[in-house]
Write a protein that holds these residues in place. Structure first.
Motif, PDB file in Angstrom:
ATOM      1  N   ALA B  16       0.526  -1.309  -0.390  1.00  0.00           N
ATOM      2  CA  ALA B  16      -0.020  -0.108   0.258  1.00  0.00           C
ATOM      3  C   ALA B  16       0.651   1.410  -0.092  1.00  0.00           C
ATOM      4  N   SER B  29      -6.352   1.710  -5.646  1.00  0.00           N
ATOM      5  CA  SER B  29      -7.709   0.788  -5.264  1.00  0.00           C
ATOM      6  C   SER B  29      -7.282  -0.236  -3.725  1.00  0.00           C
ATOM      7  N   VAL B  30      -7.872  -0.522  -3.534  1.00  0.00           N
ATOM      8  CA  VAL B  30      -7.977  -1.862  -2.552  1.00  0.00           C
ATOM      9  C   VAL B  30      -7.347  -3.128  -3.599  1.00  0.00           C
ATOM     10  N   GLU B  31      -7.953  -3.819  -4.262  1.00  0.00           N
ATOM     11  CA  GLU B  31      -7.263  -4.789  -5.672  1.00  0.00           C
ATOM     12  C   GLU B  31      -5.748  -4.566  -5.460  1.00  0.00           C
ATOM     13  N   ILE B  33      -3.543  -2.869  -4.256  1.00  0.00           N
ATOM     14  CA  ILE B  33      -3.051  -3.493  -3.218  1.00  0.00           C
ATOM     15  C   ILE B  33      -2.824  -4.663  -3.013  1.00  0.00           C
ATOM     16  N   LYS B  41      -8.447  -9.696  -2.296  1.00  0.00           N
ATOM     17  CA  LYS B  41      -8.883  -8.154  -1.625  1.00  0.00           C
ATOM     18  C   LYS B  41      -9.717  -8.998  -0.159  1.00  0.00           C
ATOM     19  N   PHE B  44      -7.208  -8.569   2.249  1.00  0.00           N
ATOM     20  CA  PHE B  44      -7.601  -7.276   2.708  1.00  0.00           C
ATOM     21  C   PHE B  44      -7.984  -7.279   3.711  1.00  0.00           C
ATOM     22  N   PHE B  45      -9.291  -6.839   3.081  1.00  0.00           N
ATOM     23  CA  PHE B  45     -10.274  -6.361   4.131  1.00  0.00           C
ATOM     24  C   PHE B  45     -10.119  -7.364   5.932  1.00  0.00           C
ATOM     25  N   ASP B  50     -10.470  -0.125   5.500  1.00  0.00           N
ATOM     26  CA  ASP B  50     -10.419   0.506   3.934  1.00  0.00           C
ATOM     27  C   ASP B  50      -9.330   0.739   4.083  1.00  0.00           C
ATOM     28  N   LYS B  51      -8.274   1.623   3.250  1.00  0.00           N
ATOM     29  CA  LYS B  51      -6.949   2.179   2.213  1.00  0.00           C
ATOM     30  C   LYS B  51      -6.682   2.843   3.751  1.00  0.00           C
TER      31      LYS B  51
END
Lengths: 213, 213
Positions: B16, B29-31, B33, B41, B44-45, B50-51
């Motif tokens: 990130a 975007s999170v994707e 990252i 994803k 990530f979550f 969130d980012k």
């Protein structure tokens, strides 16, 4: 007491502040503000883009007397001294406006959302003041330190003022807060090195271990 | 150089920061990252809501060493002196973390949206520090003035540090900024009155007309 008949904008402002005070900012709608002022929603939106603008509508114009006075301070004035001229000019404006300005502050302080907006405004004011100081030949970081210290002083003085606008004018509270700030900064180990000097080794605490003042 | 194999959270953080640095926070975007970290994803979550949380995820835990050190400062330390112990503790943590902490600062500084969030965090840190000072018997407004001055010092020092983490550790820059702050505050007319004394009449400028230092 007799009052001049206020125009629509002033009536809307007065109605909004009264309602924000009574019910809180979040629980007041534009419709209710217009109702209280005896005007329509359409009229409200002719004067303000939203209800937040009733509080922040002066925009950055309110900062102008501050920055102008910093620029116009006597050439011999130091950085924080020059800032004090700006503080004085701004405080004089709020003193003139009196209770309505204090009420605006109180409403902003009471709402986390509005207070965040105010913090951002303070930060941009500090940057404008720092720029004015650099224009006077003040270097960095003295310019930003003096500007931020000035804003801190203003916040502390405002908090006192909005709690009681009758006893002391904001100008006086600002002057007192500035004296306090100087006292706080001069307490404990003081700087004897030239600007930019190295006071302690990186490994040591920032200042001496005992309050040797 | 050889590195320990980082866990998912650390890999996501590193990916990130690299992308925020390259493309800017808003354009990552999170994707992307998750892709860069070689993870999904969903993973990530599991670690971040969130980012933004990648940057602010430490939450208020980062403030703890600051506040704890203010509380633990020697009893004889003055208000700003006690704050300097807190600054030192926080700066030591960032120095230890090094370039990654600096990168986080730089990313936050570059995005108005993130910078606003940071300003709000600074304000809440200042309030926590002021409470710690009151716990040490420091009155108001000295407590809030010393706390806010400490945060100002931290901001100024951080700005220098993130521009170049190699030359000087943050701890040293904080110490230097504190010396500068004391110098700025002691310049020009100084307080000789006791705390809370009235330096000037309300109508007069906050300080003397000439820089009589």
């Amino acid at each position: 007491m007799p009052r001049w008949k206020p125009d629509a904008r002033a009536r809307l402002q007065e109605a909004a502040l009264a309602l924000f005070d009574e019910w809180g900012f979040d629980h007041t709608s534009v419709e209710e503000i217009a109702d209280r002022a005896g005007l329509t929603k359409r009229t409200f939106f002719r004067h303000f883009s939203d209800k937040r603008e009733v509080l922040f509508g002066g925009g950055d114009k309110a900062d102008e007397p501050f920055v102008t006075s910093v620029r116009a301070a006597p050439a011999a004035a130091g950085a924080l001294d020059a800032v004090s001229y700006g503080l004085n000019a701004l405080a004089a404006r709020f003193d003139e406006e009196g209770e309505q300005a204090a009420r605006r502050f109180r409403i902003v302080r009471a709402s986390p959302q509005l207070w965040e907006r105010q913090l951002i405004k303070f930060a941009s004011l500090a940057e404008a003041v720092a720029r004015a100081l650099r224009g006077r030949g003040v270097g960095d970081p003295a310019a930003i330190l003096a500007a931020e210290s000035g804003i801190t002083t203003l916040r502390v003085a405002s908090d006192r003022w909005v709690a009681d606008t009758k006893t002391k004018p904001l100008r006086q509270l600002v002057a007192e807060a500035l004296v306090e700030l100087r006292a706080v900064a001069s307490e404990g180990p003081r700087a004897t090195e030239p600007r930019g000097g190295m006071p302690t080794s990186p490994g040591a605490p920032t200042t001496g271990r005992s309050g040797d003042c």
